[in-house]
Scaffold this motif. Structure first.
Motif, short mmCIF file in Angstrom:
data_model
loop_
_atom_site.label_atom_id
_atom_site.label_comp_id
_atom_site.label_asym_id
_atom_site.label_seq_id
_atom_site.Cartn_x
_atom_site.Cartn_y
_atom_site.Cartn_z
N LYS A 149 -7.19 4.63 -13.83
CA LYS A 149 -6.52 3.30 -13.21
C LYS A 149 -5.02 3.14 -13.30
O LYS A 149 -4.41 2.72 -12.55
N GLU A 154 -7.23 5.91 -7.06
CA GLU A 154 -8.32 5.17 -6.67
C GLU A 154 -9.52 5.83 -6.23
O GLU A 154 -10.64 5.56 -6.41
N GLU A 155 -9.33 7.19 -6.01
CA GLU A 155 -10.70 8.03 -5.62
C GLU A 155 -10.37 9.26 -6.47
O GLU A 155 -9.28 10.16 -6.45
N SER A 158 -13.34 12.08 -3.47
CA SER A 158 -13.73 10.88 -2.58
C SER A 158 -14.65 10.02 -3.05
O SER A 158 -15.28 9.10 -2.42
N ILE A 159 -14.51 9.88 -4.43
CA ILE A 159 -15.66 8.83 -4.98
C ILE A 159 -14.70 7.91 -5.68
O ILE A 159 -13.89 8.24 -6.47
N GLY A 160 -14.95 6.55 -5.52
CA GLY A 160 -14.02 5.68 -6.15
C GLY A 160 -14.51 5.19 -7.60
O GLY A 160 -15.46 6.05 -8.20
N GLU A 161 -13.89 4.08 -7.97
CA GLU A 161 -14.04 3.96 -9.44
C GLU A 161 -15.48 3.34 -9.63
O GLU A 161 -16.04 3.94 -10.91
N GLY A 163 -18.08 4.21 -8.28
CA GLY A 163 -18.98 5.50 -8.13
C GLY A 163 -19.10 6.03 -9.50
O GLY A 163 -20.09 6.88 -10.03
N TRP A 164 -17.70 6.44 -9.82
CA TRP A 164 -17.65 7.35 -11.11
C TRP A 164 -18.09 6.54 -12.27
O TRP A 164 -18.64 7.15 -13.09
#
Length: 233
Positions: A149, A154-155, A158-161, A163-164
């Motif tokens: 961050k 941000e990704e 293709s998975i954002g914060e 999601g991770w």
């Protein structure tokens, strides 16, 4: 390496860890980025317990019996290296800190594996490293998210914060459970309970609360059932 030299090296590395973590890190300031895996500030007080247990282990080693001498020689330089890496992780920049804390985690894994392989008569000498390893595992996850961050990413894939965060918290919970059953260790997963409850109380996301609260409860229940099963035997 001579046992007394290892013990002195352990003590010197511990002093460095304390100075770096308590004094230098406080002067330079701590983590500033708020991430989904960040626990409530009180959770970091577990370092006090870790410091006390590590100091107990180091001081006791100077008056060691044969078994503890075997532990000191067995873990060799891996233990002081882990403390040096851990201390350094809090005094370098946010991004390089991830590398140092991750390397500290790896060296602690080596230390723990060696201790487990020594066939000790008591798990007593494993206690400091169970808690140290558990919290370093959580600290590595938090540090990685803060660095990502902080660098404006941000990704990833293709998975954002969020999601991770769900993926890593789920993986962490599963690892804590597996660790208990594979290593017969109650303290490592209890450290995750401590961290996950702190995340649950600190975060507003319903998904994060569900994951952390659910795993904290599941781990406690599984540990309790396993303990009762052993008592009945």
């Amino acid at each position: 390496m001579n046992a007394i030299v290892l013990k002195l090296f352990n003590l010197a590395s511990f002093v460095y860890l304390i100075v770096a973590s308590v004094f230098i890190a406080d002067f330079m300031g701590g983590m500033t980025e708020e991430v989904y895996v960040m626990p409530a500030p009180y959770a970091f007080s577990i370092w006090i317990l870790i410091y006390v247990l590590l100091l107990w282990f180091i001081v006791k080693s100077f008056f060691a019996d044969e078994e503890l001498d075997r532990v000191v020689k067995g873990i060799g330089l891996w233990f002081p290296i882990s403390m040096i890496l851990s201390g350094t992780s809090v005094v370098v920049g946010t991004t390089p800190s991830v590398l140092f804390i991750a390397l500290s985690l790896l060296t602690l894994c080596v230390v723990y594996t060696i201790i487990q392989g020594l066939g000790l008569s008591s798990p007593l000498y494993r206690i400091p490293f169970s808690i140290y390893l558990g919290w370093t595992s959580i600290a590595t996850i938090v540090s990685a998210f803060v660095a990502i961050k902080g660098n404006g990413i941000e990704e990833i894939l293709s998975i954002g914060e969020l999601g991770w965060a769900v993926i890593m918290l789920t993986a962490g919970g599963l690892i804590a459970l597996a660790f208990h059953f594979l290593q017969k260790d109650y303290l490592f997963p209890l450290v995750f309970v401590w961290g996950y409850i702190a995340i649950y109380l600190y975060q507003d996301s319903a998904v994060i609360k569900f994951i952390t609260g659910g795993f904290a409860l599941l781990i406690v229940v599984m540990l309790g059932l396993d303990w009762l099963k052993k008592k009945r035997k």
